[in-house]
Design a protein around this motif. Sequence first.
Motif, short mmCIF file in Angstrom:
data_model
loop_
_atom_site.label_atom_id
_atom_site.label_comp_id
_atom_site.label_asym_id
_atom_site.label_seq_id
_atom_site.Cartn_x
_atom_site.Cartn_y
_atom_site.Cartn_z
N GLY A 1 1.86 19.97 -0.53
CA GLY A 1 2.16 20.82 0.61
C GLY A 1 1.22 20.70 1.79
N GLY A 2 0.18 19.86 1.68
CA GLY A 2 -0.69 19.60 2.82
C GLY A 2 -1.68 20.69 3.15
N GLN A 3 -2.16 21.42 2.16
CA GLN A 3 -3.15 22.47 2.43
C GLN A 3 -4.45 21.87 2.96
N THR A 4 -5.04 22.51 3.96
CA THR A 4 -6.25 21.99 4.61
C THR A 4 -7.31 23.09 4.68
N ILE A 5 -8.55 22.72 4.38
CA ILE A 5 -9.68 23.64 4.39
C ILE A 5 -10.73 23.09 5.34
N ARG A 6 -11.26 23.96 6.20
CA ARG A 6 -12.32 23.56 7.12
C ARG A 6 -13.66 23.97 6.54
N ILE A 7 -14.57 22.98 6.37
CA ILE A 7 -15.94 23.22 5.94
C ILE A 7 -16.82 23.10 7.18
N GLY A 8 -17.09 24.25 7.81
CA GLY A 8 -17.62 24.23 9.15
C GLY A 8 -19.13 24.21 9.29
N VAL B 1 -7.18 26.52 6.72
CA VAL B 1 -6.62 26.51 8.08
C VAL B 1 -5.15 26.14 8.09
N SER B 2 -4.64 25.61 6.99
CA SER B 2 -3.23 25.27 6.89
C SER B 2 -2.84 25.29 5.43
N SER B 3 -1.77 26.02 5.12
CA SER B 3 -1.41 26.15 3.71
C SER B 3 0.05 26.53 3.58
N PRO B 4 0.75 26.01 2.54
CA PRO B 4 2.08 26.53 2.22
C PRO B 4 1.94 27.96 1.70
N LEU B 5 2.99 28.74 1.82
CA LEU B 5 2.96 30.11 1.34
C LEU B 5 2.78 30.15 -0.17
N PRO B 6 1.84 30.95 -0.69
CA PRO B 6 1.66 31.02 -2.14
C PRO B 6 2.74 31.86 -2.79
N PRO B 7 3.06 31.59 -4.07
CA PRO B 7 4.01 32.44 -4.78
C PRO B 7 3.34 33.74 -5.17
N PRO B 8 4.12 34.77 -5.56
CA PRO B 8 3.50 36.00 -6.04
C PRO B 8 2.74 35.75 -7.32
N ALA C 1 -13.14 31.95 -0.47
CA ALA C 1 -13.23 31.69 0.96
C ALA C 1 -14.20 32.67 1.61
N ALA C 2 -14.68 32.32 2.77
CA ALA C 2 -15.58 33.18 3.53
C ALA C 2 -14.84 34.41 4.03
N PRO C 3 -15.56 35.49 4.37
CA PRO C 3 -14.90 36.69 4.91
C PRO C 3 -14.02 36.35 6.10
N GLY C 4 -12.81 36.90 6.10
CA GLY C 4 -11.89 36.65 7.19
C GLY C 4 -11.06 35.39 7.03
N CYS C 5 -11.29 34.62 5.96
CA CYS C 5 -10.54 33.39 5.73
C CYS C 5 -9.51 33.62 4.62
N ALA C 6 -8.40 32.93 4.72
CA ALA C 6 -7.38 33.03 3.68
C ALA C 6 -7.87 32.36 2.41
N GLY C 7 -7.47 32.89 1.27
CA GLY C 7 -7.86 32.29 0.01
C GLY C 7 -6.96 32.75 -1.11
N MET D 1 -6.96 18.96 1.55
CA MET D 1 -7.82 18.16 2.43
C MET D 1 -8.92 19.06 2.95
N GLU D 2 -10.16 18.55 2.95
CA GLU D 2 -11.27 19.28 3.54
C GLU D 2 -11.73 18.57 4.81
N LEU D 3 -11.89 19.34 5.86
CA LEU D 3 -12.42 18.84 7.12
C LEU D 3 -13.91 19.17 7.13
N VAL D 4 -14.73 18.20 6.77
CA VAL D 4 -16.17 18.40 6.62
C VAL D 4 -16.84 18.09 7.96
#
Length: 271
Positions: free
Chosen positions: A33-40, A48-55, A87-93, A241-244
């Motif tokens: 699904g192309g989920q992407t995580i930013r390691i800032g 930063v980009s994710s398919p919708l998770p199931p319940p 995830a960090a505070p304020g980030c989806a996880g 994918m991680e954006l390092v």
Amino acid sequence: MPQAQAQAPTAMPGATARQRIVQIALQEWQRWGGQTIRIGRDDTACVVSSPLPPPPPALPDGIEERIQNGSLNASSADTDESFGTTAAPGCAGFPDGTGMEATPQGCALAQRYWAIVGKQVDCQQITEGRWAWSAVFISWVLRQAGLNERQFLTGQSHSMYVVDARDGILPAPAFRLEPLPAMPRPGDILCAGRGRDKYLSSVDEVGFGTTPMHCDIVVEVDATARVVKTIGGNLQQSVSMELVELGDSGLVDGFTNSHAPWLVLMRNQLP
């Protein structure tokens, strides 16, 4: 047979081993699904980009009470070979047991990875921390890319192949270890300690199959944007994918982001 199991990875005709590793890793990421995580550089780790998770799936009778009473651990940081799942505070996880790995397609894909080390696991196990599948994902990609046992030995723990490379046990090793800071190249593998060993000071401290670690495959380096793109398994319950983002030196280091305290680079020696 589920569609995810029937699909075989493909590589462009004439691709080198290094190129096949990158192409197959990217294909698997897209299948998830192309989920992407930013390691800032700001010390955050955000989806930063994710398919919708199931319940979340319902817990078996009595399990929730046992967790609350402390008689059952929901997961173990020492046995979970992935990292970045908080995830960090304020980030989806997504917590364990949710996200893409909890879907039939995700389960079927992860079961393929476990099969590379001769293990058959069910869909409930796929979502449990002690059956984290990030190391078998790496093993599966490299085997599908054509690496043989003289070049790379599969393992269910990242520390197994890190120690293989460190101790020079293979006759024709595909990887050699390089200390950080360093600039990765596509096809390299970037590794970090986890859990109780998150801040190891040296790769010499890594034990074979006993040190919790996580590793990602480098798929792209954008020096202008100061970003290295990697793909790893069991990151936020998916192949992600991680954006390092690079540190002040313009290289990947072990201190710019505490969510990913990188320890060592496995430098790909193949064409």
